[in-house]
Design an enzyme around this catalytic site. Sequence first.
Site, PDB file in Angstrom:
ATOM      1  N   PRO A  49       0.824  -1.171   0.000  1.00  0.00           N
ATOM      2  CA  PRO A  49       0.000   0.000   0.000  1.00  0.00           C
ATOM      3  C   PRO A  49       0.879   1.249   0.000  1.00  0.00           C
ATOM      4  CG  PRO A  49      -0.443  -1.442   1.875  1.00  0.00           C
ATOM      5  CD  PRO A  49       0.555  -2.080   1.030  1.00  0.00           C
ATOM      6  N   GLU A  50       0.646   2.092  -0.944  1.00  0.00           N
ATOM      7  CA  GLU A  50       1.298   3.400  -0.991  1.00  0.00           C
ATOM      8  C   GLU A  50       0.250   4.441  -0.593  1.00  0.00           C
ATOM      9  OE1 GLU A  50       3.408   3.951  -4.702  1.00  0.00           O
ATOM     10  OE2 GLU A  50       3.677   1.811  -4.943  1.00  0.00           O
ATOM     11  N   HIS A  97      -2.586 -14.977   9.940  1.00  0.00           N
ATOM     12  CA  HIS A  97      -1.734 -13.798  10.069  1.00  0.00           C
ATOM     13  C   HIS A  97      -2.476 -12.574  10.575  1.00  0.00           C
ATOM     14  CE1 HIS A  97       1.241 -16.206   8.062  1.00  0.00           C
ATOM     15  NE2 HIS A  97       0.494 -16.303   6.986  1.00  0.00           N
ATOM     16  N   ARG A 113       3.404 -11.048   5.766  1.00  0.00           N
ATOM     17  CA  ARG A 113       4.869 -10.926   5.761  1.00  0.00           C
ATOM     18  C   ARG A 113       5.419 -10.260   7.007  1.00  0.00           C
ATOM     19  NH1 ARG A 113       6.708  -8.941  -0.108  1.00  0.00           N
ATOM     20  NH2 ARG A 113       8.732  -9.521   0.727  1.00  0.00           N
TER      21      ARG A 113
END
Length: 279
Positions: free
Chosen positions: A2-3, A98, A117
Amino acid sequence: MPELPEVETIVRDLRPHLRGARVAEVRLGHPSVIRHPDPAAFAAGLAEARLGTIRRRGKFMLLDLAGPRLTAGSVLVVHLGMSGTLCLADPAEAERRHTHLRLRLDRGRELRFVDPRRFGRLLLGRPAELQRLGRLPRLGREPLGPAFAADWWAGVLHASRRPLKALLLDQAIVSGCGNIYADEALFLARLRPGRRADRCTAAQAEALRRALPIVLRAAIRSRGSSIADYRDGFGARGQAHESLFVYGRGGLPCVRCGAVLRRAVVAGRTTVSCPGCQR
DNA sequence: CACGACACCTGCCGGC
DNA sequence: TGCCGGCAGGTGTCGT
């Protein structure tokens, strides 16, 4: 990850649902995503907290909090890393793998942070204090704000021998731009990613400064790029990846001139550009 | 000081 | 089918 456009989309989605809600239950997953304070204190601080407004700074989300165990001005800081999502869910909904934070709210919904991650991070505290402790980096100018000005930008480029792409990715200079939108902005400005910043003309510098907000605003209108993991505040995909000109299109023809788009590594990141129309 | 290399993680995809 | 290498939207640290 995500930017800026993806983070902005989430913040806008969540804001009306979070403001005024109270935390009824806190559940943590993997401790390594909690960067400050320690997980026990983090959970204790959130317990019974009242949520205020959520806002974006660069790629960070800041959620105002007030609670019995919190100092005034405390915020929950969320960075999504490469694969993080922050979504509202039904508390009865099964937990995805997660999941590292669940905040059950008194409104019968739940805020969940999921990050396979674990490059994402969660922090709790006053922003100035977190910065003083070195837990939050100093961020550069917001590309959608008034401070993203022509004279300042010209000075930044003039003072640097780095490639243009490296400047766009440097969060201490421009906050919120990442790999996708750096490539897109350079394409729109017709400038090569590897071009040395101090070798740009004033007109080229200005073209790049104008291109970045155009690219970012278009992506926000399309609710962000969902190439792999990104989801909005409700768990849905965005559409911005459907209209990218260069990112992820190495080897395919340039939509503007037909030349084969080139894939290379610039500033340590995979970079796609058009050898025909970018100089 | 400025920059590049590498580490940190899991998942997915393609090749053999 | 399964194993392996390569790759991914980010960033903090370390060495040159």
